[in-house]
Design an enzyme around this catalytic site. Structure first.
Site, PDB file in Angstrom:
ATOM      1  N   ASP A  27       0.862  -1.182   0.000  1.00  0.00           N
ATOM      2  CA  ASP A  27       0.000   0.000   0.000  1.00  0.00           C
ATOM      3  C   ASP A  27       0.904   1.240   0.000  1.00  0.00           C
ATOM      4  O   ASP A  27       2.134   1.130  -0.160  1.00  0.00           O
ATOM      5  CB  ASP A  27      -0.980  -0.037   1.183  1.00  0.00           C
ATOM      6  CG  ASP A  27      -0.288   0.100   2.545  1.00  0.00           C
ATOM      7  OD1 ASP A  27       0.962   0.151   2.585  1.00  0.00           O
ATOM      8  OD2 ASP A  27      -1.001   0.154   3.560  1.00  0.00           O
TER       9      ASP A  27
ATOM     10  N   CYS B 280       3.029  -3.440   4.092  1.00  0.00           N
ATOM     11  CA  CYS B 280       2.143  -2.311   4.403  1.00  0.00           C
ATOM     12  C   CYS B 280       2.778  -1.587   5.593  1.00  0.00           C
ATOM     13  O   CYS B 280       3.984  -1.749   5.832  1.00  0.00           O
ATOM     14  CB  CYS B 280       0.696  -2.752   4.648  1.00  0.00           C
ATOM     15  SG  CYS B 280       0.398  -3.769   6.100  1.00  0.00           S
TER      16      CYS B 280
ATOM     17  N   THR C 167       2.300  -1.800   8.981  1.00  0.00           N
ATOM     18  CA  THR C 167       2.697  -2.743  10.043  1.00  0.00           C
ATOM     19  C   THR C 167       3.030  -4.122   9.506  1.00  0.00           C
ATOM     20  O   THR C 167       3.646  -4.925  10.210  1.00  0.00           O
ATOM     21  CB  THR C 167       1.541  -2.929  11.043  1.00  0.00           C
ATOM     22  OG1 THR C 167       0.398  -3.411  10.306  1.00  0.00           O
ATOM     23  CG2 THR C 167       1.190  -1.632  11.756  1.00  0.00           C
TER      24      THR C 167
ATOM     25  N   HIS D 218       8.437 -31.065   9.837  1.00  0.00           N
ATOM     26  CA  HIS D 218       7.770 -29.819   9.445  1.00  0.00           C
ATOM     27  C   HIS D 218       6.835 -30.037   8.257  1.00  0.00           C
ATOM     28  O   HIS D 218       5.817 -29.364   8.135  1.00  0.00           O
ATOM     29  CB  HIS D 218       8.817 -28.755   9.136  1.00  0.00           C
ATOM     30  CG  HIS D 218       9.734 -28.510  10.294  1.00  0.00           C
ATOM     31  ND1 HIS D 218       9.296 -27.969  11.476  1.00  0.00           N
ATOM     32  CD2 HIS D 218      11.054 -28.796  10.468  1.00  0.00           C
ATOM     33  CE1 HIS D 218      10.301 -27.900  12.328  1.00  0.00           C
ATOM     34  NE2 HIS D 218      11.385 -28.398  11.748  1.00  0.00           N
TER      35      HIS D 218
ATOM     36  N   HIS E 197      10.706 -23.926   8.561  1.00  0.00           N
ATOM     37  CA  HIS E 197       9.689 -24.686   9.298  1.00  0.00           C
ATOM     38  C   HIS E 197       8.301 -24.608   8.680  1.00  0.00           C
ATOM     39  O   HIS E 197       7.506 -25.532   8.841  1.00  0.00           O
ATOM     40  CB  HIS E 197       9.607 -24.190  10.747  1.00  0.00           C
ATOM     41  CG  HIS E 197      10.793 -24.586  11.571  1.00  0.00           C
ATOM     42  ND1 HIS E 197      10.826 -24.457  12.945  1.00  0.00           N
ATOM     43  CD2 HIS E 197      11.996 -25.112  11.213  1.00  0.00           C
ATOM     44  CE1 HIS E 197      12.000 -24.871  13.401  1.00  0.00           C
ATOM     45  NE2 HIS E 197      12.733 -25.272  12.366  1.00  0.00           N
TER      46      HIS E 197
HETATM   47  C1  RB5 Z   1      -2.134   2.440   6.433  1.00  0.00           C
HETATM   48  O1  RB5 Z   1      -2.270   3.633   7.115  1.00  0.00           O
HETATM   49  C2  RB5 Z   1      -2.046   1.268   7.404  1.00  0.00           C
HETATM   50  O2  RB5 Z   1      -3.274   1.052   8.017  1.00  0.00           O
HETATM   51  C3  RB5 Z   1      -1.598   0.009   6.698  1.00  0.00           C
HETATM   52  O3  RB5 Z   1      -0.406   0.262   6.030  1.00  0.00           O
HETATM   53  C4  RB5 Z   1      -1.324  -1.206   7.539  1.00  0.00           C
HETATM   54  O4  RB5 Z   1      -0.455  -0.909   8.599  1.00  0.00           O
HETATM   55  C5  RB5 Z   1      -2.502  -1.983   7.970  1.00  0.00           C
HETATM   56  O5  RB5 Z   1      -2.372  -3.084   8.543  1.00  0.00           O
END
Ligand code: RB5
Length: 150
Positions: free
Chosen positions: A8, A66, A68, A134, A99
């Site tokens: 993203d 993304c 996180t 595994h 694994h």
């Molecule tokens: C974008 O702001 C954020 O929500 C996205 O990149 C991600 O971290 C969602 O899990």
């Protein structure tokens, strides 16, 4: 090896760095997702692209980024046949292959820096699956998929 990488907007800058790194190593890179860091782009759409590339055979493995890493890893793991590990360090990336026979790695551009991200992809693309006990567990995951996916 062909690699599908998508992100993203939050993952855009790190995605460009990782994609260039993989191309320099000789991988064939298919890039998708946000076209800039400034225009909002859904991690759901980016994750769909990677999962579909891997499941169709257009790519052998995927890299999902993304903010996180959580949202995009949730998305790709909704697909039967995808095993994505959300990683924050090189050890996790290595173990996701050894694994779990992971076919997609996910990480967060707001969580890890460039050096850690590149170390993780290097491990992810070189570490073999260990098989043996595994493989039994990965087969158990496939059985669960048969039970729980339409
Ligand atoms: C974008 O702001 C954020 O929500 C996205 O990149 C991600 O971290 C969602 O899990």
């Amino acid at each position: 090896m062909r690699v599908s990488i998508a992100s993203d907007h939050a993952g855009y800058d790190l995605r460009k760095i990782v994609a260039t790194h993989l191309e320099e190593l000789g991988y064939e890179v298919i890039e998708g997702g946000a076209e800039s860091a400034l225009t909002p782009y859904s991690y759901v759409e980016a994750g769909k692209k990677i999962a579909e590339d891997v499941l169709s055979g257009r790519a052998d493995r995927g890299v999902a980024i993304c903010g996180t890493g959580i949202g995009i890893s949730v998305v790709v793991n909704k697909y039967k046949g995808i095993r994505c590990g959300l990683c924050t360090n090189e050890y996790m990336a290595r173990m996701s292959r050894q694994h779990n026979d992971a076919n997609i790695i996910a990480f967060g551009a707001r969580v890890v820096g460039q050096a850690v991200a590149l170390a993780m992809v290097d491990a992810f693309f070189t570490e073999p699956f260990a098989g043996e006990r595994h493989a039994v567990r990965v087969n158990d995951i496939k059985t669960l998929e048969e039970e729980n996916f339409k």
